[in-house]
Design a protein around this motif. Structure first.
Motif, short mmCIF file in Angstrom:
data_model
loop_
_atom_site.label_atom_id
_atom_site.label_comp_id
_atom_site.label_asym_id
_atom_site.label_seq_id
_atom_site.Cartn_x
_atom_site.Cartn_y
_atom_site.Cartn_z
N MET A 259 59.76 -17.54 -52.67
CA MET A 259 58.39 -17.39 -52.60
C MET A 259 58.01 -16.17 -53.12
SD MET A 259 56.32 -17.64 -48.76
CE MET A 259 54.72 -18.16 -49.16
N THR A 260 56.97 -15.87 -53.84
CA THR A 260 56.82 -14.41 -54.37
C THR A 260 56.04 -13.80 -53.32
OG1 THR A 260 54.29 -15.05 -54.90
CG2 THR A 260 55.90 -15.32 -56.72
N LEU A 261 56.39 -12.42 -53.47
CA LEU A 261 55.77 -11.53 -52.40
C LEU A 261 54.26 -11.48 -52.27
CD1 LEU A 261 56.30 -9.29 -50.43
CD2 LEU A 261 56.01 -7.58 -52.15
N ALA A 262 53.38 -11.90 -53.35
CA ALA A 262 51.99 -11.81 -53.30
C ALA A 262 51.69 -13.08 -52.45
CB ALA A 262 51.41 -12.12 -54.70
N MET A 263 52.33 -14.48 -52.85
CA MET A 263 52.02 -15.52 -52.05
C MET A 263 52.45 -15.28 -50.40
SD MET A 263 50.08 -17.50 -53.74
CE MET A 263 50.00 -18.72 -52.11
N LEU A 264 53.69 -14.39 -50.22
CA LEU A 264 53.96 -14.32 -48.84
C LEU A 264 52.86 -13.74 -47.97
CD1 LEU A 264 57.44 -13.59 -47.73
CD2 LEU A 264 55.93 -12.20 -46.64
N LEU A 265 52.39 -12.61 -48.57
CA LEU A 265 51.47 -11.67 -48.14
C LEU A 265 50.11 -12.68 -47.86
CD1 LEU A 265 52.13 -8.07 -49.31
CD2 LEU A 265 51.87 -8.73 -46.83
N PRO B 38 61.71 -16.37 -48.44
CA PRO B 38 61.72 -17.84 -48.38
C PRO B 38 62.03 -18.76 -49.67
CG PRO B 38 59.95 -16.88 -47.14
CD PRO B 38 60.68 -15.77 -47.88
N GLN B 39 62.40 -19.72 -49.66
CA GLN B 39 62.86 -20.66 -50.71
C GLN B 39 62.01 -21.69 -50.92
OE1 GLN B 39 66.16 -20.18 -52.75
NE2 GLN B 39 65.61 -18.23 -51.76
N VAL B 40 61.70 -22.09 -52.11
CA VAL B 40 60.93 -23.19 -52.37
C VAL B 40 61.30 -24.35 -51.65
CG1 VAL B 40 59.93 -24.66 -54.17
CG2 VAL B 40 59.99 -22.40 -54.61
N ASP B 41 60.44 -24.97 -51.02
CA ASP B 41 60.64 -26.26 -50.18
C ASP B 41 60.86 -25.95 -48.69
OD1 ASP B 41 59.78 -28.16 -51.92
OD2 ASP B 41 61.75 -28.42 -52.84
N GLU B 42 61.38 -24.75 -48.42
CA GLU B 42 61.87 -24.53 -47.22
C GLU B 42 60.68 -24.29 -46.10
OE1 GLU B 42 63.95 -20.59 -47.06
OE2 GLU B 42 64.37 -20.73 -45.07
N THR B 43 60.92 -24.66 -44.97
CA THR B 43 59.68 -24.45 -44.04
C THR B 43 60.07 -23.17 -43.06
OG1 THR B 43 58.99 -26.82 -43.88
CG2 THR B 43 58.60 -25.42 -41.74
N VAL B 44 59.33 -22.39 -42.99
CA VAL B 44 59.46 -21.16 -42.27
C VAL B 44 58.51 -20.90 -41.25
CG1 VAL B 44 60.94 -19.74 -44.01
CG2 VAL B 44 58.35 -19.82 -44.29
N ILE B 45 58.77 -19.81 -40.37
CA ILE B 45 57.71 -19.91 -39.28
C ILE B 45 57.07 -18.35 -39.66
CG2 ILE B 45 56.97 -19.45 -36.87
CD1 ILE B 45 58.26 -22.26 -37.66
N ARG C 61 49.67 -3.40 -37.17
CA ARG C 61 50.05 -5.01 -36.91
C ARG C 61 51.11 -5.26 -37.52
NH1 ARG C 61 47.63 -9.73 -35.85
NH2 ARG C 61 45.81 -9.01 -35.12
N ASP C 62 52.06 -6.12 -36.88
CA ASP C 62 53.19 -6.40 -37.52
C ASP C 62 53.23 -7.89 -37.91
OD1 ASP C 62 54.41 -4.13 -37.08
OD2 ASP C 62 55.94 -4.74 -35.46
N TYR C 63 53.85 -8.40 -39.10
CA TYR C 63 53.97 -9.62 -39.31
C TYR C 63 55.50 -9.88 -39.48
CZ TYR C 63 49.22 -9.19 -41.07
OH TYR C 63 47.86 -8.72 -41.27
N TRP C 64 55.85 -11.31 -39.38
CA TRP C 64 57.25 -11.50 -39.70
C TRP C 64 57.51 -13.17 -40.22
CZ3 TRP C 64 55.39 -10.40 -34.86
CH2 TRP C 64 55.19 -11.55 -33.92
N VAL C 65 58.41 -13.29 -40.96
CA VAL C 65 58.89 -14.72 -41.23
C VAL C 65 60.21 -14.80 -40.83
CG1 VAL C 65 58.91 -16.30 -43.18
CG2 VAL C 65 57.50 -14.21 -43.27
N GLU C 66 60.28 -16.24 -40.21
CA GLU C 66 61.72 -16.63 -39.66
C GLU C 66 62.13 -17.80 -40.26
OE1 GLU C 66 61.20 -16.53 -35.39
OE2 GLU C 66 61.32 -14.41 -35.16
N ASP C 67 63.31 -18.16 -40.62
CA ASP C 67 63.84 -19.37 -40.73
C ASP C 67 63.64 -20.58 -39.75
OD1 ASP C 67 66.34 -19.25 -39.29
OD2 ASP C 67 67.31 -19.03 -41.22
N ALA C 68 64.10 -21.55 -40.14
CA ALA C 68 63.99 -22.72 -38.90
C ALA C 68 64.93 -22.55 -37.86
CB ALA C 68 64.36 -24.09 -39.51
N THR C 69 66.00 -21.85 -37.94
CA THR C 69 66.91 -21.44 -36.80
C THR C 69 66.44 -19.96 -36.08
OG1 THR C 69 68.47 -19.88 -38.12
CG2 THR C 69 68.76 -22.31 -38.11
N GLY C 70 65.17 -19.46 -36.63
CA GLY C 70 64.84 -18.39 -35.78
C GLY C 70 65.29 -16.89 -36.39
N LYS C 71 66.17 -17.31 -37.37
CA LYS C 71 66.70 -15.83 -38.10
C LYS C 71 65.45 -15.43 -38.75
CE LYS C 71 70.70 -14.52 -41.15
NZ LYS C 71 69.69 -13.73 -42.15
#
Lengths: 247, 247
Positions: B22-28, B69-76, B91-101
């Motif tokens: 995922m690009t940083l621009a899209m992540l933000l 995050p990788q393309v097709d991956e579902t993250v939170i 304000r904080d933001y975070w991204v976790e993988d499906a296992t909570g990492k």
């Protein structure tokens, strides 16, 4: 009866333009995503297709716009394969509002490109049969895209940037719309809405290329050409109307 | 206890780069969308905020990346307000993988800008209390962003395009990353991953502006400056690592 796939999509602020409308580039991104979801559902994942050493390449879009989806609006994207012949596969996309009213219709034409020879190959039955679309005789004709008279056209250059290239290692071809339309200028784009877009893709641009964007505007119709030093990359013909403010 | 909002997101092909990240621009973009969803849930819609004749403007992001995050991956994606003082809201933001990492952590600093005077105003209690974040004494310090030595820096110009401007009629400030990073070139970006990004925004660019992008690269650290004829627009300091191919 050909398989149909639909999926809702809520338009986000970053998919919108200054008129609060989804951009055409983002609309096509989501349309293609929806057809990839159908591919996956039918077992035709990218891995399966790449296993034949080929990839799908779009050659034309014919787009009819009643109105563009608005930011925050939830719309339904749909797609179905409509037929195929020896070389071409045809697919429709559409966007409907929450009441089922059609907002956008897209007809498209695709070919299979060999990764080895970088040229078109004939359709591979295993890659089309799952869509259950009819085999057709002859070629579907798309509306003519009139050529730009490059001698008299406006011209501006756009360098292909790193982030124009996607995970498939190709310039995402929706960026051609950015290079074609940006050139018309802020004042024109803020005050006009899309009615029809016909685009024909010829040759691919790669990172670092200079995309040379040409256009001519005659009343509410614009002709566009993107070329580079190797030749013609894409041509488009666009019909506009005065922007109508929605609530 | 401050309100927390989370939402899953599946990364699409058009949000990805050549490394399948995922690009940083899209992540933000998605992070901000998630905080807008929290705003709506707490009754602080854009309409309510604009009713005070103010808007939120980000001044800094401090971004720590374990992996993108990788393309097709579902993250939170998650977000929470962490505190406020007289002028700044954090304000904080975070991204976790499906296992909570935890994959990505973002600390950010925001101010309220008056539409009338175009300058910062003090925090309006009604616009911060619903987040239930603590009022704090003093200012949170973000890591120092070292200045670019513009005399010796590489420089390249980027024209602000129509589609860089979003439905809020402002240049979406994630585009600064495109202008900063594209400048490092295809070879560098294909072979390096982000580890840390600290960015400070100073002045806004508008459509038609020429963004002048400067950078210096020292080992795996790059300093970036975007300015225009009116002065400094944004500065960033970035730490990179060699790209690691994931499966």
């Amino acid at each position: 009866m050909a398989a149909i796939y639909t999926e809702p999509h809520q338009v986000t602020y970053y998919e919108g333009d200054t008129k609060n409308q989804m951009t055409l580039a983002m609309l096509l991104n989501v349309a293609i995503l929806v057809s990839e979801r159908q591919n996956d559902q039918l077992g035709l994942t990218n891995e399966v297709v790449h296993g034949y050493n080929v990839g799908w390449v779009v050659t034309q879009y014919q787009i009819e716009i009643e109105r563009m989806p608005q930011v925050d609006e939830t719309v339904i994207f749909g797609t179905t394969a409509t037929g195929y012949n020896k070389y071409f596969c045809y697919r429709d996309y559409w966007v409907e509002d929450a009441t089922g009213k059609r907002l956008v219709t897209i007809h498209s034409s695709w070919v299979l490109m060999s990764y080895e020879t970088r040229s078109m190959v004939s359709v591979i039955p295993a890659l089309v049969q799952p869509y259950a679309a009819p085999e057709i005789k002859g070629i579907k004709h798309f509306p003519r895209v009139h050529h730009v008279d490059t001698v008299n056209a406006e011209q501006q250059e756009y360098r292909v940037r790193y982030y124009d290239i996607d995970a498939n290692h190709h310039v995402n071809n929706v960026h051609y719309f950015d290079w074609m339309f940006d050139h018309l200028g802020m004042a024109y784009l803020s005050n006009h809405d899309l009615v029809r877009v016909n685009i024909r893709y010829e040759h691919e641009l790669t990172a670092g290329d200079i995309a040379s964007s040409h256009y001519q505007l005659d009343g509410l119709t614009s002709q566009h050409l993107i070329n580079n030093t190797a030749g013609k990359c894409a041509e488009a013909e666009v019909v506009w109307q005065e922007h109508e403010q929605l609530n």
